[in-house]
Design a protein around this motif. Structure first.
Motif, short mmCIF file in Angstrom:
data_model
loop_
_atom_site.label_atom_id
_atom_site.label_comp_id
_atom_site.label_asym_id
_atom_site.label_seq_id
_atom_site.Cartn_x
_atom_site.Cartn_y
_atom_site.Cartn_z
N LEU A 120 23.48 -19.37 29.90
CA LEU A 120 24.65 -18.51 30.09
C LEU A 120 25.54 -18.48 28.86
N GLU A 121 25.59 -19.57 28.14
CA GLU A 121 26.42 -19.62 26.92
C GLU A 121 25.82 -18.79 25.79
N GLU A 122 24.53 -18.50 25.87
CA GLU A 122 23.88 -17.67 24.85
C GLU A 122 24.23 -16.20 25.00
N GLY A 123 24.58 -15.78 26.19
CA GLY A 123 24.89 -14.37 26.41
C GLY A 123 24.49 -13.95 27.80
N GLN A 124 24.18 -12.68 27.97
CA GLN A 124 23.87 -12.10 29.28
C GLN A 124 22.36 -12.14 29.51
#
Length: 160
Positions: A120-124
């Motif tokens: 989730l911290e990487e993006g969508q």
């Protein structure tokens, strides 16, 4: 050459707090977190890196703490499942796990949560990204659909 019974000094940051300890050269990171720091949210399942229960984030990347020696984490930032909640308030991801009944015995949950947190911290992420990321974890109680649904909902909430 360092002998297995030799002690080595390590400095790590765990969940935002710095620690300096003298540890046995062969002490696994999972044992260090559980036994030395009392962070028992990290579970030790297979001790072969297969089940994923011991997953933590090392410098924001998921890692199997049962396969890593504490000395290898020297100078690193480590996050365990204990870092997700704020006091008694669950993180949005944890709340989604609860809502979707994505845990039963809870043994595997910490590892799933940590891998999902990194994703989730990487993006969508797409549903396919979620499935692929979580495919390295075993759950013997709930099956995977509620877990995937929980991460998918958390991702949707983060994007809105």
């Amino acid at each position: 050459m360092t002998q297995p019974s030799e002690h080595v000094s390590v400095q790590v940051e765990v969940n935002g707090r710095r620690y300096q300890r003298s540890v046995m050269a062969r002490l696994t990171l999972s044992d260090f977190l559980r036994d030395e720091l009392g962070l028992t949210g990290t579970k030790v399942g297979c001790e072969h890196g297969v089940c994923g229960a011991c997953t933590v984030l090392i410098d924001n990347e998921p890692a199997r703490s049962c396969l890593m020696l504490t000395v290898q984490a020297n100078g690193k930032q480590i996050r365990t499942v204990e870092s997700l909640a704020s006091g008694r308030e669950m993180s949005p991801l944890q709340a989604c796990f609860q809502k979707h009944h994505a845990l039963q015995c809870g043994f595997c949950t910490a590892g799933f949560l940590m891998s999902a947190t990194a994703l989730l911290e990487e993006g969508q992420p797409t549903r396919e990204d979620i499935v692929e990321t979580l495919s390295g974890h075993y759950c013997r109680c709930t099956g995977y659909s509620p877990i995937i649904d929980a991460v998918e909902e958390a991702a949707a909430k983060e994007s809105s």
